[in-house]
Enzyme design. Structure first.
Site, PDB file in Angstrom:
ATOM      1  N   SER A 295      13.424 112.697  29.166  1.00 33.92           N
ATOM      2  CA  SER A 295      13.863 111.419  29.872  1.00 33.92           C
ATOM      3  C   SER A 295      15.129 111.078  29.673  1.00 33.92           C
ATOM      4  O   SER A 295      15.845 111.100  28.956  1.00 33.92           O
ATOM      5  CB  SER A 295      12.850 110.321  29.207  1.00 33.92           C
ATOM      6  OG  SER A 295      13.158 109.176  29.927  1.00 33.92           O
ATOM      7  N   LYS A 350       5.490 112.142  26.705  1.00 34.96           N
ATOM      8  CA  LYS A 350       6.322 112.009  28.019  1.00 34.96           C
ATOM      9  C   LYS A 350       5.506 111.443  29.162  1.00 34.96           C
ATOM     10  O   LYS A 350       5.674 110.480  29.764  1.00 34.96           O
ATOM     11  CB  LYS A 350       6.833 113.239  28.363  1.00 34.96           C
ATOM     12  CG  LYS A 350       7.718 112.831  29.739  1.00 34.96           C
ATOM     13  CD  LYS A 350       8.878 112.086  29.522  1.00 34.96           C
ATOM     14  CE  LYS A 350       9.586 111.765  30.614  1.00 34.96           C
ATOM     15  NZ  LYS A 350       9.492 111.882  31.855  1.00 34.96           N
ATOM     16  N   GLU A 357       6.586 102.852  31.314  1.00 29.26           N
ATOM     17  CA  GLU A 357       7.913 102.834  32.065  1.00 29.26           C
ATOM     18  C   GLU A 357       7.286 102.023  33.411  1.00 29.26           C
ATOM     19  O   GLU A 357       7.975 101.054  33.703  1.00 29.26           O
ATOM     20  CB  GLU A 357       8.572 104.140  32.615  1.00 29.26           C
ATOM     21  CG  GLU A 357       9.323 104.119  33.850  1.00 29.26           C
ATOM     22  CD  GLU A 357       9.799 105.628  33.967  1.00 29.26           C
ATOM     23  OE1 GLU A 357      10.072 106.219  33.020  1.00 29.26           O
ATOM     24  OE2 GLU A 357       9.554 106.006  35.335  1.00 29.26           O
TER      25      GLU A 357
HETATM   26  C1  6PG Z   1      12.281 109.550  33.053  1.00 25.01           C
HETATM   27  C2  6PG Z   1      11.600 109.293  34.314  1.00 25.01           C
HETATM   28  C3  6PG Z   1      11.506 110.547  35.214  1.00 25.01           C
HETATM   29  C4  6PG Z   1      10.959 110.280  36.564  1.00 25.01           C
HETATM   30  C5  6PG Z   1       9.879 109.707  36.990  1.00 25.01           C
HETATM   31  C6  6PG Z   1       9.642 108.782  37.968  1.00 25.01           C
HETATM   32  O1  6PG Z   1      11.732 109.223  31.888  1.00 25.01           O
HETATM   33  O2  6PG Z   1      13.428 110.000  33.008  1.00 25.01           O
HETATM   34  O3  6PG Z   1      10.292 108.933  33.975  1.00 25.01           O
HETATM   35  O4  6PG Z   1      10.695 111.425  34.355  1.00 25.01           O
HETATM   36  O5  6PG Z   1      12.041 109.318  37.085  1.00 25.01           O
HETATM   37  O6  6PG Z   1       9.026 111.177  36.915  1.00 25.01           O
HETATM   38  O7  6PG Z   1       8.052 108.821  38.005  1.00 25.01           O
HETATM   39  P1  6PG Z   1       7.690 108.033  39.294  1.00 25.01           P
HETATM   40  O8  6PG Z   1       8.335 108.959  40.548  1.00 25.01           O
HETATM   41  O9  6PG Z   1       6.097 108.370  39.396  1.00 25.01           O
HETATM   42  O10 6PG Z   1       7.817 106.855  39.443  1.00 25.01           O
END
Ligand code: 6PG
Length: 627
Positions: A295, A350, A357
């Site tokens: 992430s 995750k 998130e």
């Molecule tokens: C992270 C984010 C990353 C990505 C997501 C966005 O932790 O860096 O979560 O994994 O930005 O996949 O998810 P959505 O497109 O579903 O909002």
């Protein structure tokens, strides 16, 4: 980068001979570990007594210091039997990534014969046997068969250690590229691969290498076989390709080129159930598989992401130094990367990270909309959010503040963006997983479904005309009420996220450490915040956040504000599903006698599903003929 090459193996395997030859060949200093024993060890050995772990401790530390001092100026070679993993851990302390291991391997008979053929040498069978018994096979060493001629041994070491890459990165999308630069910036020798697609993806790896000076030592490929062959064995290959079927195709493409014990790491947002399947499948091929959450987006991947690896722990130990070195560091300087647990647990957490998130993002969207209704323009909203930093600091608060400041010409960019939220599926999976596990992650579901509602833009516009928006009252709330409602909902969000992780851990016997998970989320990742920092300590004492005294006080303190804000929003036809769900959930989870008695009666009425009684603790099932 300077390295220390430890040549290890049982007595008589030829370490010193090979070490000296290699030292000449590479023109780097050579040290024989035996020359560094303290007087007490020398006396003990010459009186015929074997050294124990205690005797060795100081000596191994001396060799570690020697290695550390040497590599400041030059690479070096140190020979030492280093039969146990804990000895090797001391030897490589603080210099893991600069350490290379060469293990000279021979059979008992072969070594026994060799040693006793040397003039004036006699090794009793018992002594050599005890060496073999003590030997713990090093997993991350270059294994060399001593039947090879010394010159061929030197050639092999040269080829394998000095010219091959330590780590391979497969897939040069945004994240893959950033991770490559991060690895190279940390001094690792890497190989990079991107497929060749005529007219679409041509010379991607080569062009990328040419673009950045830190990649001057990196190898660039668009041929799988050449890429795999450029890597030291056991090979470590991180896949940074689109999650889903692509991972399986890539695995099949790689398999014919791999050897036993090679390690594949999937760094994409893969579904945790698929990760387990891939682990099991690759086990049948004798290939290790690590599924890891990563992430932090593009910038995190470059400067230090939060990394959540799981799967085979032994394989993890072999890639640990790479992942931990490139990861973000917490407040104590520790890596925001830890072995999470077995199977797909890394991808599971995750996934939950992304669910949390979604909610954090939704809450910020809701509170900024409330601030807008309170009359603030985007600059003022940014100022308000900025002022919350002292009590509610988080990465998402920070970027949302910046978003509200961004102008395009005379107008704020945020006001020009189409109000349809996209998603790549992880919030969907979190909601499915919580439903499957029977855990009420209501905020995650609510944030996900809010994105889905947003997607019906045309229908929303059409239906708007059918239903009058009735403003029944002024918004009778302060910005401080909004802040407190936001704080309240964030606590509930984190409670639900960690609850989901705790329940999955129990169900799958993963034995996850919630405090460690919170710790690796304190930096590098999207949901890093001061609340997350507090949770590291909270989860050292309980797995239920809502039993922590300080958090109970906060929830009680913020509750009046969230009630006020949510009811004012409802009275003003303003949709705030996540804020509303937060207070609904707290009311639900703290209700001592819920309305479920009625549900049970209904179920029994129409389906004879039975119910239990409060006045019978035995758990007996009752059925009533309700007519
Ligand atoms: C992270 C984010 C990353 C990505 C997501 C966005 O932790 O860096 O979560 O994994 O930005 O996949 O998810 P959505 O497109 O579903 O909002």
């Amino acid at each position: 980068m300077n390295n220390v090459i430890f040549i290890i193996g049982v007595s008589g395997c030829g370490k010193s001979t090979i070490g000296k030859m290699l030292s000449k060949n590479l023109n780097i200093p050579f040290f024989d570990g035996d020359d560094f024993h303290p007087e007490s060890n020398v006396l003990k050995m010459s009186s015929g007594q074997a050294l124990n772990d205690n005797d060795r401790q100081g000596w191994l530390e001396t060799l570690n210091t020697l290695a550390k001092n040497q590599i400041v100026n030059n690479s070096c070679i140190i020979v030492c039997s280093a039969l146990k993993q804990k000895y090797r851990d001391i030897l490589s302390r603080d210099i893991h990534k600069e350490t290379k291991w060469v293990h000279l391997v021979g059979s008992f008979e072969q070594i026994f014969k060799r040693v006793n053929a040397r003039p004036n040498h006699f090794m009793p069978t018992k002594l050599l046997k005890s060496q073999f018994d003590t030997l713990e096979q090093p997993k991350d060493a270059l294994q060399i068969d001593i039947s090879l001629s010394p010159i061929n041994i030197i050639k092999t070491i040269n080829k394998e250690l000095m010219t091959t890459s330590q780590f391979g990165l497969f897939g040069l999308g945004v994240m893959g590229k950033s991770l490559c630069r991060n690895l190279a910036n940390n001094g690792f020798k890497i190989s990079m691969f991107n497929r060749h697609v005529e007219g679409v993806e041509e010379d991607v790896a080569k062009n990328f290498k040419a673009q950045y000076s830190e990649l001057s030592q990196a190898e660039a490929f668009d041929d799988i076989s050449a890429f795999v062959n450029s890597l030291q064995q056991p090979r470590r290959i991180m896949l940074m390709v689109n999650a889903g079927k692509t991972i399986d195709y890539v695995i099949e493409d790689l398999l014919p080129h791999l050897s036993e014990n090679d390690i594949l790491i999937d760094g994409g947002n893969s579904n945790y159930t698929k990760t387990k399947e891939r682990c099991d499948y690759l086990k049948t091929k004798h290939i290790h598989f690590i599924g890891t959450g990563v992430s932090g987006g593009e910038e995190g991947a470059l400067k230090g992401p939060s990394i959540m690896p799981s799967g085979d722990q032994e394989a993890y130990n072999n890639v640990k130094v790479f992942l931990e070195t490139i990861s973000a560091k917490d407040n104590n300087g520790l890596p925001c990367c830890t072995y999470v647990g077995p199977e797909g647990s890394g991808h599971f957490i995750k996934m939950v990270h992304n669910g949390v998130e979604y909610v954090e993002m939704q809450l910020l969207a809701e509170v900024s909309t409330i601030l807008k209704i309170l009359g603030q323009n985007p600059d003022e909203i940014a100022n308000t959010l900025d002022s919350w930093k002292s009590t509610a600091s988080s990465y998402l608060l920070e970027i949302t503040t910046a978003i509200f400041q961004k102008k395009e010409g005379d107008n704020w960019l945020v006001n020009k963006i189409l109000d349809k939220a996209g998603n790549k599926g992880t919030g969907n999976w979190t909601t499915i997983a919580s439903a499957q596990l029977g855990v009420p992650s209501t905020l995650i579901a609510s944030a996900l479904f809010s994105r889905y509602v947003s997607f019906y833009k045309e229908e929303r516009v059409q239906l708007h005309d059918n239903f009058k928006t009735i403003i029944t009252s002024e918004m009778n709330i302060t910005t401080n009420d909004v802040l407190e409602a936001y704080q309240f909902a964030r606590i509930i969000n984190h409670y639900q996220g960690f609850k989901l992780i705790a329940e999955a851990s129990n169900k799958f016997a993963w034995n996850l450490n919630l405090s460690e998970i919170a710790r690796i989320w304190t930096n590098g990742c999207i949901i890093r915040s001061t609340l997350m920092e507090d949770l590291v300590e909270v989860f050292k004492h309980t797995s239920n956040m809502l039993t922590n005294k300080a958090l109970i006080e906060q929830v009680n303190q913020y509750k009046p504000a969230v009630k006020k804000v949510v009811s004012q929003c409802i009275l003003n036809d303003l949709t705030t599903p996540a804020l509303s769900e937060a207070i609904q959930f707290l009311n639900g989870i703290t209700t001592t006698y819920a309305s479920a008695n009625v549900i049970q009666a209904q179920r029994d009425y129409f389906g004879a599903h039975t119910y239990q009684r409060l006045d019978d603790q035995s758990g007996k099932s009752y059925h009533t003929n309700w007519n």
